[in-house]
Design an enzyme around this catalytic site. Structure first.
Site, PDB file in Angstrom:
ATOM      1  N   CYS A 121      10.686 -15.313  11.915  1.00 20.84           N
ATOM      2  CA  CYS A 121      10.565 -13.866  11.879  1.00 20.84           C
ATOM      3  C   CYS A 121      10.609 -13.152  13.235  1.00 20.84           C
ATOM      4  O   CYS A 121      11.487 -12.324  13.477  1.00 20.84           O
ATOM      5  CB  CYS A 121       9.297 -13.490  11.137  1.00 20.84           C
ATOM      6  SG  CYS A 121       7.931 -14.610  11.486  1.00 20.84           S
ATOM      7  N   HIS A 166       6.059  -7.171  14.769  1.00 17.81           N
ATOM      8  CA  HIS A 166       6.190  -8.592  15.093  1.00 17.81           C
ATOM      9  C   HIS A 166       6.797  -8.905  16.450  1.00 17.81           C
ATOM     10  O   HIS A 166       7.263 -10.009  16.691  1.00 17.81           O
ATOM     11  CB  HIS A 166       6.980  -9.316  13.979  1.00 17.81           C
ATOM     12  CG  HIS A 166       6.221 -10.493  13.455  1.00 17.81           C
ATOM     13  ND1 HIS A 166       6.797 -11.522  12.753  1.00 17.81           N
ATOM     14  CD2 HIS A 166       4.900 -10.804  13.543  1.00 17.81           C
ATOM     15  CE1 HIS A 166       5.883 -12.395  12.434  1.00 17.81           C
ATOM     16  NE2 HIS A 166       4.732 -11.997  12.878  1.00 17.81           N
TER      17      HIS A 166
END
Lengths: 523, 523
Positions: free
Chosen positions: A75, A138
């Site tokens: 991710c 993220h």
């Protein structure tokens, strides 16, 4: 009001919007990035349950890209690449703690997106774009790494994965931000019921997107919306209306809710009359997490293995481009492309020159989207598959050469962590890191999308392919300047104990003593 | 001739065709049965190369059936079931030579379709249908078993698989028949180049279909066309125009040519104005033969293993129903269905009562095709997965219970014969025949289409499912009367040495001495 009058009104609204020709040269850009959704999760890509009518319709109205890739099978690096147009090994989203490891940004990570990187919203801003991210960031959760420090004007979402619930002693729950301040935490103000799979977070993220689109359309300023909901990442969730509705368990319920949300966003663009001035691109950050299956993991269709691996199942992504009037409806384009191209393509559409002081990995896909002849650089472009700073594999045309193979270690496998459940290709899905740099394992992905039948090294085909791939790899490696590795150090003190805004909410937690150490990346 | 006059002419042709109301109650029926084509070979079912535009359009104009099954994971029994509406264990297309073996009709087989079986064309004939089979028969090649002895009025094709070339000494080449006489042999008059993959056979089979449709439309008699080309069965072939055109090698070239042929047949129905009076059903005889991959084998999409196995990859088939004006366009129906239903459905459409002196396994799918509420018997219908006369597995709703598991023997595997290449599910894809009758392995095919995550026997879900499936299995087994096994005996003397018509062509070969023995069925 009669239909005729309605039509007249629509015409007036339509014309007042399209009056400003400046908008045409600065189309709105919406990137919808799913979390751990697999290539095989969409009806149009072969999911047997066919439960994505809105995405299937989006493909029918736009362009399907079956050869679209992420930049990394995990991710954080994938998302960093999307926003910088550069491979993780260049933008710093990798680790050198051990050989060929995937790394990401859990809340004990010290690093994040470097100030030296130029992010897409920073560049779009120069042309008057208003930029918003909804959902998962993220790219680092420490203050200097947050979205509003890197070009975004607005943010609603969380800096890390929605893991939890945590006890607030050894680990704090992940905060949810509205712009630069937290407004609550997952499992506290933003509930996720892990027993029932219920959460209304996707509805919140949908509302944030629709409200932003409404506001920007009204103000007639071009916008960039980066819509990154996390409902298909374990622990998966869906709101009440969708729970139990799919044939596929909780994961399918989450997919149905996201599909419904995509449909609502496209409808809104149409009803606001800005659909012909907006590129919408739908994709995912990495392959489906087979390790979370079957109830909390998706499908990579015919491809080998999943998330965390450099097999096709780890990095081939569902991809749909939609822009009525610009992209010919119902087209399929086999161009090899990746998330970093979205950076370069967005700049091209906005008429912004890409930075010329660094190597960009993204290419301009506008010829592909327009359906015109792709230039040679695009036609012959390779796809690179990395784990950490190791080049594991390269795709060129229909051929893919593996220089290193690894699924995960025997040690992890014995713990029940399996990135290729039900799949075992001898010599390919190896549980030791196997080097094949002298004689790569080569597959033809057209005949063999599942990477199950290596081409014999004794064939002319093998030798021909190798002689074409080798110079591409050498050229890539010769010019590669790795960025500073951001994902090496972890520290319990950097966790989300006291994010900005916690005081107002009375939700600050005590920061423990700093104890920096090398992060452990087992995969 | 002006467009207006053309339109008038069309109107006249149209009306003269639709004048006879009798035709409306006897719709034409076309069953297109592919050979070893897999569920995952169609774009609409997720093939990454998306090279089946005509089949994808057929689905968009008709109904997709993602839960459609064959009756057996091998060609002959599957075809016998289609034409009799009965499981192989009832119609005799199985062997008892060894436990749980697949068997078919190579040219040394002694048996064939029993005279006691009633075939679909025999029944349709009573209502005035003209019946033609184009392509592979595979229900026995000895004179008494051939299509014209079992209800077909016309045949162009071969009784066996197009294996070869043979030497005409120990083995004759397979004959190609025109009706009741041979007109040549594969590799002789009907060339297949195994070096280049070239053959024009699909073009011949297409022309036969189009000519038949033209003739029957002109004569205004209802027709049944069973179109069974074999280009996707190894050795796969395509004609020059398609060779090298796909992204998928020879197999993909063959698929493209078949797809093009399907498009031409549907177009012809439209141009003749009989599309609204014709049901066209497209499916395949068994799962893709992964053992022939990658260049000569297809894809079973997300499903486990392939041909020869009772995993989903062996028996789940691509299926599209097309009938403009009768079937709602662009629909997807999740009804569990199978090839034997085509028998019963065809009878229902033609207004013919099914035989009442025997058990039929096929159900009437007309409510499904019309889009109306399915009756309970249809909603709750199980799917049975057999190998030989052993019930290997049963599907009920989303659940599938395996009572026996076997991919193939270690001995065969060591020879390189692998029905599950790249797939290995511990305890499931077993290389010994494993009995699980006391505690079946159960999967939820919605959450887990790939049969990779057995449901724990300790869960309430497992116990609930078992308590529903057990009575269905007991009832099935209690009422089962196996037919006489036709696939036990082989004899070199019964091969295609001197088929009818060979004298005229000077192509009769000397029949060797009879030497009957039990056939060897290793799988």
């Amino acid at each position: 009001m009669s239909a005729l009058i309605l039509a007249l009104f629509s015409a007036i609204i339509c014309c007042s919007v399209t009056e400003k020709p400046s908008n045409v040269s600065s189309p709105n850009i919406i990137i919808m990035l799913m979390d751990d959704m697999g290539w095989g999760d969409l009806g149009v890509f072969g999911q047997p349950a066919k439960e994505t009518p809105n995405l299937d319709a989006m493909a029918a109205q736009g362009m399907l890209l079956p050869n679209f890739y992420t930049a990394n099978p995990l991710c954080s690096p994938s998302r960093a690449s999307l926003l910088t147009g550069r491979l993780p090994v260049r933008n710093g989203f990798y680790t050198t703690n051990a050989h060929a490891r995937n790394a990401y940004t859990p809340q004990e990570i010290v690093g994040g997106i470097s100030e030296d990187e130029i992010l897409l919203p920073q560049l779009l801003k120069k042309k008057g774009y208003i930029n918003k991210i909804v959902g998962k960031w993220h790219l680092g959760h420490r203050p200097q790494y947050l979205p509003l420090k890197h070009g975004f004007d607005e943010w609603f979402g969380a800096p890390n994965c929605h893991f939890g619930p945590y006890n607030s002693n050894s680990t704090p729950n992940i905060p949810v931000y509205n712009n630069s301040e937290m407004v609550g935490r997952y499992y506290e103000e933003f509930k996720i019921n892990k027993e029932t799979g219920e959460s209304n977070l996707t509805q919140i993220y949908l509302k944030e997107a629709l409200d932003f689109i409404n506001r920007q359309t009204q103000s007639q300023r071009p916008f960039f919306l980066y819509w990154a909901p996390d409902a298909t990442h374990a622990p998966v969730y869906a709101s009440k209306r969708f729970l139990g509705k799919s044939q596929r368990g909780w994961y399918g319920d989450a997919v149905m809710e996201l599909d419904d949300s995509v449909g609502q966003i496209l409808s809104r663009l149409k009803s606001l009359g800005v659909d012909k001035n907006t590129l919408v691109f739908f994709t995912s950050d990495n392959g489906a997490a087979l390790v979370s299956g079957p109830n909390q993991g998706g499908s990579n269709g015919p491809f080998l293995c999943g998330k965390q691996t450099t097999f096709e199942g780890g990095m081939r992504e569902p991809a749909i481009a939609w822009w009525p009037g610009y992209i010919q409806e119902g087209t399929v384009n086999f161009q090899l492309a990746n998330v970093m191209d979205l950076f370069t393509t967005s700049l091209a559409l906005a008429g912004i020159s890409p930075p010329d002081d660094r190597i960009l990995d993204g290419l301009d896909l506008t010829p592909v989207l327009r359906g015109s002849q792709a230039p040679r650089t695009l036609q012959n472009r390779p796809i690179f598959y990395y784990r950490g700073n190791e080049l594991m594999a390269v795709r060129l045309g229909q051929y893919k050469a593996h220089y290193w193979t690894w699924s995960n270690s025997w040690e992890e496998l014995k713990k029940g962590i399996n990135f290729c459940p039900g799949q075992e290709v001898p010599g390919v899905t190896t549980h030791e890191q196997k080097e094949h740099t002298m004689q790569p394992i080569i597959f033809h992905l057209g005949r063999d999308p599942g990477e199950k039948y290596p081409i014999s090294v004794l064939t002319k085909e093998y030798q021909d392919v190798l002689s074409r791939i080798t110079p591409v790899v050498l050229q890539h490696q010769k010019t590669l300047v790795p960025g500073y590795p951001q994902l090496n150090m972890c520290d319990v003190a950097v966790m989300n104990w006291a994010p900005a805004g916690c005081e107002k909410l009375g939700k600050c937690l005590k920061v423990p003593k700093s104890d920096p150490k090398k992060c452990d990346w087992p995969h």
